[in-house]
Scaffold this active site. Structure first.
Site, PDB file in Angstrom:
ATOM      1  N   ASN A   9       0.880  -1.160   0.000  1.00 11.42           N
ATOM      2  CA  ASN A   9       0.000   0.000   0.000  1.00 11.42           C
ATOM      3  C   ASN A   9       0.919   1.212   0.000  1.00 11.42           C
ATOM      4  O   ASN A   9       1.736   1.357   0.904  1.00 11.42           O
ATOM      5  CB  ASN A   9      -0.859   0.053   1.256  1.00 11.42           C
ATOM      6  CG  ASN A   9      -1.770  -1.151   1.397  1.00 11.42           C
ATOM      7  OD1 ASN A   9      -2.343  -1.611   0.412  1.00 11.42           O
ATOM      8  ND2 ASN A   9      -1.896  -1.671   2.606  1.00 11.42           N
TER       9      ASN A   9
ATOM     10  N   HIS B 268       8.301   5.157   5.283  1.00 10.53           N
ATOM     11  CA  HIS B 268       9.500   4.373   4.961  1.00 10.53           C
ATOM     12  C   HIS B 268       9.105   3.284   3.946  1.00 10.53           C
ATOM     13  O   HIS B 268       8.125   2.577   4.161  1.00 10.53           O
ATOM     14  CB  HIS B 268      10.056   3.743   6.243  1.00 10.53           C
ATOM     15  CG  HIS B 268      11.429   3.176   6.077  1.00 10.53           C
ATOM     16  ND1 HIS B 268      12.516   3.630   6.790  1.00 10.53           N
ATOM     17  CD2 HIS B 268      11.902   2.201   5.260  1.00 10.53           C
ATOM     18  CE1 HIS B 268      13.585   2.940   6.429  1.00 10.53           C
ATOM     19  NE2 HIS B 268      13.239   2.073   5.491  1.00 10.53           N
TER      20      HIS B 268
ATOM     21  N   HIS C  77       8.122   0.234   2.298  1.00 13.28           N
ATOM     22  CA  HIS C  77       7.901  -1.128   2.781  1.00 13.28           C
ATOM     23  C   HIS C  77       6.624  -1.707   2.191  1.00 13.28           C
ATOM     24  O   HIS C  77       5.749  -0.989   1.731  1.00 13.28           O
ATOM     25  CB  HIS C  77       7.817  -1.159   4.314  1.00 13.28           C
ATOM     26  CG  HIS C  77       6.538  -0.591   4.859  1.00 13.28           C
ATOM     27  ND1 HIS C  77       6.265   0.766   4.860  1.00 13.28           N
ATOM     28  CD2 HIS C  77       5.447  -1.189   5.404  1.00 13.28           C
ATOM     29  CE1 HIS C  77       5.067   0.985   5.396  1.00 13.28           C
ATOM     30  NE2 HIS C  77       4.542  -0.190   5.729  1.00 13.28           N
TER      31      HIS C  77
ATOM     32  N   GLN D 250       4.062  -5.602   2.553  1.00  8.08           N
ATOM     33  CA  GLN D 250       3.635  -6.616   3.499  1.00  8.08           C
ATOM     34  C   GLN D 250       3.453  -7.946   2.775  1.00  8.08           C
ATOM     35  O   GLN D 250       3.308  -7.978   1.555  1.00  8.08           O
ATOM     36  CB  GLN D 250       2.299  -6.224   4.145  1.00  8.08           C
ATOM     37  CG  GLN D 250       2.345  -4.927   4.932  1.00  8.08           C
ATOM     38  CD  GLN D 250       0.999  -4.603   5.570  1.00  8.08           C
ATOM     39  OE1 GLN D 250       0.499  -5.380   6.380  1.00  8.08           O
ATOM     40  NE2 GLN D 250       0.420  -3.488   5.202  1.00  8.08           N
TER      41      GLN D 250
END
Lengths: 362, 362
Positions: free
Chosen positions: B171, B182, B184, B186
């Site tokens: 997302n 930051h 990233h 999932q």
């Protein structure tokens, strides 16, 4: 219920509904005079096997009204027409000027995927003439009239052999993308049963074949017995936060006994369903002392001319907030996987709604 | 690829990945010391016949960091630990502290609907140590490493007999609810194939049985031949706005030949897929000269131990904007019916992305 059907200068239909007789309304105004030139088309998603509508002319909307212009107000100055005439009507329904689906849509342009004309219908349902009101603030008799309007639209629009499903819904609040705050909803009529109701029909049908009962009927009986998540319990209708809610303040509004479509409601069922609906809407708005945004969708049986004893008319409300300040975003797991993740237990959210007392007769 | 697996003080796992050897990293820090006491549970939606996860302890997050605190930065002060250690790692993967699904989840509390333990796994994938970078700004070799990381996670997490599907996603942007900027993503690992990939598997399987070919394989061949909506065409990988896009700037990123999971990518395929991915990400950010928000989801074969010749690894990007200023809200027809309505033609949006020139080797 009194009705009056009119035709707008650009060919669109307008139907007025009221509790008292309608008199002296001759003309259906329109901000647009020319018929829309283009029509929507469908393309089939190769991996999901579902239709998508393309209505590119929606981008053409050259009509840029001033911010104070409300197309859902009644026309006061004939030189600046809105969508609605003056008169004693309570609820109005007219064809969306920029429909995602339209009757008699043209052939689709060629594509590498399967295509079809964008056949169907998109209607705007104006709940009241009062732009400062809301569905939940209308008197019970007015909400009952709206339930009759939805029945009338389901019967009329659903009668078309090219219409398989009629879905009334309301998007409420800027949080769900609404820019026009005059109380109104929409009706989409589809040329085939869309993916979500199709899935629900499939589940309900399998359950009915196995048990001879409705899956929602049995679920409601369990919700009533458990009582933990009940928000309204009337003689004929009920409201509850479902045990498997996907949204924090999700509620379902339904008759206790199965009713296939709006057209099948008895008078007492309709009256109690109006009361159930008004109760939850008043609770929603009282929760944080501000208008509570939501998507309200009414699921009913397909209009395919077949009997649907497995179907059970009901509304599902999906509110976008998970707490007073925080929105629930649909992200990776919800959108990409279709697997909802909830921080809140339905029992806790039901308790919040149970603790609010409202007087629907006031 | 070099890897190092560590265990955090609260029992969670941390794996570090790098292109160069990893040395001198001994400890896995954690802002939390105690193991999480409660576990998620599942309830089955009676009308949709699908699971919903309830992880009510996610609300318990008493940990309220100051706004400048970045848990994905490396730990500088051992008295104020983050999730990550110092060292020459490129990509890091650790167990989410507040997982929606967790290994060895407890029995579910009783309910009127079917329940199950919330078995599964939720991991955080830190793309880089540089909080100001982004996936699309990483060098090609770093993106290739990430594709290897996704393969490693699919193999390791998917090896569990209680895991049927592994979904990596990102997302990106405040518009899709991200508060931590930051870079990233999932990974969600599910105990059964979730509704959306299950539907795609069903369609792909039927197509494969009928034709002996992959449905996405054949669609890609048509997109390449048509060429109208191509955004990147490499020797092994391709990016295009699909002919039946459901979002205005939707793109799919895929190998040209079918590959079931990340684990099945050849070296040349992986290198070209990294190039394809970087190309579209750079184009997205160049489109409006600002970080372009999206949901990126990677679909692959279920990890059920069976062969899946019908599966075809690919990413789908769903951006929330329909124009530079206007968000596309998912409302009545999309959410309630599952029938998407588009104002924009895929051909027009593809042209916008085609006209942007980027240099992925710079």
């Amino acid at each position: 219920m009194h009705t009056l059907q009119l035709t707008k200068p650009d060919g669109r239909s307008l139907t007025l509904y009221s509790r008292a007789p309608l008199e002296g309304i001759a003309d259906a105004p329109s901000p647009f005079l020319e018929p829309l030139g283009r029509s929507p088309h469908l393309r089939r998603h190769p991996l999901r096997d579902e239709w998508i509508t393309y209505a590119a002319y929606r981008q053409d909307r050259t009509f840029l009204p001033p911010p104070e212009y409300n197309p859902l107000a009644v026309t006061v100055d004939p030189a600046a027409p809105t969508e609605l005439p003056q008169g004693a009507w309570d609820v109005a329904v007219f064809d969306n000027r920029f429909p995602s689906l339209a009757p008699g849509a043209d052939e689709a342009p060629p594509s590498i995927v399967e295509t079809a004309p964008g056949t169907g219908k998109c209607e705007v349902v104006v709940f009241t003439q009062d732009r400062l009101s809301s569905l939940g603030r209308l008197p019970l008799s007015h909400i009952e009239l709206l339930l009759q309007v939805w029945a009338d639209r389901t019967a009329k629009v659903g009668a078309g052999t090219d219409i398989q499903y009629v879905l009334p819904f309301e998007n409420r609040g800027a949080e769900v993308g609404v820019t026009l705050h005059h109380p109104h909803g929409q009706i989409y009529a589809y040329p085939s049963v869309p993916p979500v109701p199709a899935r629900m029909q499939q589940v309900a049908q399998a359950y009915y074949e196995r048990t001879g009962r409705g899956v929602l009927q049995d679920h409601i009986a369990k919700e009533i017995e458990d009582a933990q998540r009940l928000v309204y319990r009337g003689e004929y209708a009920v409201v509850f936060v479902p045990a498997a809610a996907r949204y924090p303040y999700e509620v379902w509004v339904a008759t206790i006994d199965p009713v296939a479509t709006f057209c099948d409601l008895s008078g007492p069922q309709r009256a109690d369903l109006a009361r159930a609906l008004k109760t939850v809407l008043m609770k929603y708005d009282a929760l944080w002392h501000r208008p509570f945004p939501y998507l309200m969708a009414w699921y009913q049986a397909p209009t395919d001319g077949r009997p649907h004893p497995e179907s059970h008319l009901h509304a599902e409300f999906y509110p976008p907030y998970r707490t007073r300040e925080r929105l629930k975003y649909l992200a990776g797991t919800e959108i990409a996987a279709g697997w909802f993740a909830m921080d809140a237990l339905p029992e806790d959210k039901a308790l919040e709604l149970q603790q609010i007392h409202v007087d629907v007769d006031a």
